[in-house]
Design a protein around this motif. Structure first.
Motif, PDB file in Angstrom:
ATOM      1  N   ASP A   1      76.683  74.426  20.364  1.00 23.04           N
ATOM      2  CA  ASP A   1      77.030  74.330  21.907  1.00 23.04           C
ATOM      3  C   ASP A   1      76.752  72.952  22.270  1.00 23.04           C
ATOM      4  OD1 ASP A   1      77.279  77.121  21.550  1.00 23.04           O
ATOM      5  OD2 ASP A   1      75.140  77.703  22.047  1.00 23.04           O
ATOM      6  N   HIS A   2      76.385  72.068  21.556  1.00 20.33           N
ATOM      7  CA  HIS A   2      76.242  70.864  21.971  1.00 20.33           C
ATOM      8  C   HIS A   2      77.183  69.667  21.265  1.00 20.33           C
ATOM      9  CE1 HIS A   2      72.441  71.984  23.795  1.00 20.33           C
ATOM     10  NE2 HIS A   2      72.150  72.548  22.717  1.00 20.33           N
ATOM     11  N   GLU A   3      77.423  68.767  21.893  1.00 22.88           N
ATOM     12  CA  GLU A   3      78.408  67.800  21.340  1.00 22.88           C
ATOM     13  C   GLU A   3      77.664  66.639  20.619  1.00 22.88           C
ATOM     14  OE1 GLU A   3      81.745  64.627  22.989  1.00 22.88           O
ATOM     15  OE2 GLU A   3      80.916  65.714  24.254  1.00 22.88           O
ATOM     16  N   ILE A   4      77.973  66.640  19.203  1.00 26.19           N
ATOM     17  CA  ILE A   4      77.136  65.735  18.685  1.00 26.19           C
ATOM     18  C   ILE A   4      78.177  64.568  17.948  1.00 26.19           C
ATOM     19  CG2 ILE A   4      75.770  65.524  16.447  1.00 26.19           C
ATOM     20  CD1 ILE A   4      74.686  67.490  18.562  1.00 26.19           C
ATOM     21  N   ILE A   5      77.536  63.266  18.337  1.00 25.41           N
ATOM     22  CA  ILE A   5      78.374  62.156  17.818  1.00 25.41           C
ATOM     23  C   ILE A   5      78.075  61.132  16.860  1.00 25.41           C
ATOM     24  CG2 ILE A   5      79.377  59.998  18.880  1.00 25.41           C
ATOM     25  CD1 ILE A   5      79.666  61.855  21.617  1.00 25.41           C
ATOM     26  N   ASN A   6      78.492  61.077  15.789  1.00 22.92           N
ATOM     27  CA  ASN A   6      78.025  60.071  14.929  1.00 22.92           C
ATOM     28  C   ASN A   6      78.504  58.623  15.022  1.00 22.92           C
ATOM     29  OD1 ASN A   6      77.215  58.790  12.405  1.00 22.92           O
ATOM     30  ND2 ASN A   6      77.635  60.500  11.257  1.00 22.92           N
ATOM     31  N   ALA A   7      77.602  57.732  15.367  1.00 20.38           N
ATOM     32  CA  ALA A   7      77.954  56.351  15.864  1.00 20.38           C
ATOM     33  C   ALA A   7      77.256  55.643  14.739  1.00 20.38           C
ATOM     34  CB  ALA A   7      77.559  55.961  17.018  1.00 20.38           C
ATOM     35  N   GLY A   8      77.285  56.022  13.549  1.00 21.75           N
ATOM     36  CA  GLY A   8      76.642  55.406  12.427  1.00 21.75           C
ATOM     37  C   GLY A   8      77.792  54.414  11.893  1.00 21.75           C
ATOM     38  N   VAL A   9      77.414  53.072  11.268  1.00 23.18           N
ATOM     39  CA  VAL A   9      78.314  52.177  10.871  1.00 23.18           C
ATOM     40  C   VAL A   9      77.753  51.402   9.503  1.00 23.18           C
ATOM     41  CG1 VAL A   9      79.616  49.852  11.133  1.00 23.18           C
ATOM     42  CG2 VAL A   9      79.358  51.518  12.946  1.00 23.18           C
ATOM     43  N   GLY A  10      78.239  51.746   8.372  1.00 25.59           N
ATOM     44  CA  GLY A  10      77.724  51.306   7.060  1.00 25.59           C
ATOM     45  C   GLY A  10      77.653  49.653   7.079  1.00 25.59           C
TER      46      GLY A  10
ATOM     47  N   PHE B   1      73.974  59.880  17.639  1.00 28.57           N
ATOM     48  CA  PHE B   1      73.351  59.251  16.611  1.00 28.57           C
ATOM     49  C   PHE B   1      73.769  57.821  16.455  1.00 28.57           C
ATOM     50  CE2 PHE B   1      72.393  63.591  15.817  1.00 28.57           C
ATOM     51  CZ  PHE B   1      71.199  63.836  15.676  1.00 28.57           C
ATOM     52  N   LEU B   2      73.060  56.717  16.634  1.00 30.13           N
ATOM     53  CA  LEU B   2      73.638  55.400  16.409  1.00 30.13           C
ATOM     54  C   LEU B   2      72.696  54.932  15.135  1.00 30.13           C
ATOM     55  CD1 LEU B   2      74.833  52.872  17.309  1.00 30.13           C
ATOM     56  CD2 LEU B   2      72.618  52.224  18.708  1.00 30.13           C
ATOM     57  N   GLY B   3      73.298  54.526  14.315  1.00 29.14           N
ATOM     58  CA  GLY B   3      72.629  53.720  13.177  1.00 29.14           C
ATOM     59  C   GLY B   3      73.442  53.030  12.008  1.00 29.14           C
ATOM     60  N   ASP B   4      73.023  53.008  10.889  1.00 28.15           N
ATOM     61  CA  ASP B   4      73.817  52.427   9.931  1.00 28.15           C
ATOM     62  C   ASP B   4      74.283  53.363   8.628  1.00 28.15           C
ATOM     63  OD1 ASP B   4      71.461  53.475   8.312  1.00 28.15           O
ATOM     64  OD2 ASP B   4      70.418  51.551   7.960  1.00 28.15           O
ATOM     65  N   SER B   5      74.497  53.010   7.542  1.00 29.66           N
ATOM     66  CA  SER B   5      75.261  53.930   6.681  1.00 29.66           C
ATOM     67  C   SER B   5      74.592  55.066   6.688  1.00 29.66           C
ATOM     68  CB  SER B   5      75.512  53.102   5.287  1.00 29.66           C
ATOM     69  OG  SER B   5      74.182  52.777   4.586  1.00 29.66           O
ATOM     70  N   LEU B   6      73.178  55.271   6.362  1.00 30.17           N
ATOM     71  CA  LEU B   6      72.456  56.516   6.205  1.00 30.17           C
ATOM     72  C   LEU B   6      72.769  57.527   7.326  1.00 30.17           C
ATOM     73  CD1 LEU B   6      69.144  54.934   5.207  1.00 30.17           C
ATOM     74  CD2 LEU B   6      70.914  55.949   3.625  1.00 30.17           C
ATOM     75  N   THR B   7      72.865  56.795   8.661  1.00 30.11           N
ATOM     76  CA  THR B   7      73.385  57.747   9.705  1.00 30.11           C
ATOM     77  C   THR B   7      74.829  58.189   9.572  1.00 30.11           C
ATOM     78  OG1 THR B   7      71.899  56.704  11.147  1.00 30.11           O
ATOM     79  CG2 THR B   7      73.608  57.968  12.209  1.00 30.11           C
ATOM     80  N   TRP B   8      75.712  57.206   9.328  1.00 29.97           N
ATOM     81  CA  TRP B   8      77.079  57.410   9.158  1.00 29.97           C
ATOM     82  C   TRP B   8      77.440  58.403   7.970  1.00 29.97           C
ATOM     83  CZ3 TRP B   8      80.346  54.474   5.255  1.00 29.97           C
ATOM     84  CH2 TRP B   8      81.761  54.991   5.368  1.00 29.97           C
ATOM     85  N   GLY B   9      76.439  58.636   6.946  1.00 33.26           N
ATOM     86  CA  GLY B   9      76.634  59.397   5.869  1.00 33.26           C
ATOM     87  C   GLY B   9      77.262  58.965   4.726  1.00 33.26           C
ATOM     88  N   GLN B  10      77.230  57.767   4.519  1.00 35.00           N
ATOM     89  CA  GLN B  10      77.944  57.015   3.118  1.00 35.00           C
ATOM     90  C   GLN B  10      77.203  57.386   2.139  1.00 35.00           C
ATOM     91  OE1 GLN B  10      78.321  52.681   3.691  1.00 35.00           O
ATOM     92  NE2 GLN B  10      78.931  52.583   1.587  1.00 35.00           N
ATOM     93  N   TYR B  11      75.794  57.639   1.863  1.00 34.48           N
ATOM     94  CA  TYR B  11      75.250  58.172   0.663  1.00 34.48           C
ATOM     95  C   TYR B  11      74.573  59.510   0.813  1.00 34.48           C
ATOM     96  CZ  TYR B  11      75.598  52.869   0.335  1.00 34.48           C
ATOM     97  OH  TYR B  11      76.107  51.497   0.295  1.00 34.48           O
ATOM     98  N   GLY B  12      75.048  60.236  -0.025  1.00 30.64           N
ATOM     99  CA  GLY B  12      74.185  61.564  -0.455  1.00 30.64           C
ATOM    100  C   GLY B  12      74.267  62.452   0.531  1.00 30.64           C
TER     101      GLY B  12
END
Length: 69
Positions: free
Chosen positions: A29-38, A5-16
């Motif tokens: 069973d899957h590798e999930i990668i958070n590539a969000g950047v605020g 998941f490539l995105g901004d702070s909403l992807t990263w999880g900064q808010y809520g």
């Protein structure tokens, strides 16, 4: 399957909360990668896209941005 998941702070999880963690909990069973950047914008994602693909070599990638544009 490797999912990025490539995105901004909403992807990263900064808010809520962090929806990427929720997705990961439903797909253990899957590798999930958070590539969000605020603070990232569409242009920042454009600049980071290739390096993220090179680093993670994902099977699937979700690109999400909008809060900062």
């Amino acid at each position: 399957m490797k999912i990025v998941f490539l995105g901004d702070s909403l992807t990263w999880g900064q808010y809520g909360g962090n929806f990427v963690d929720v997705v990961a909990s439903h797909l253990p069973d899957h590798e999930i990668i958070n590539a969000g950047v605020g603070g990232d914008t569409v242009y920042n994602l454009y600049q980071r896209y290739e390096s993220v693909v090179d680093e993670y070599d994902p099977d699937v990638m979700f690109v999400m941005v909008g809060g900062n544009d």
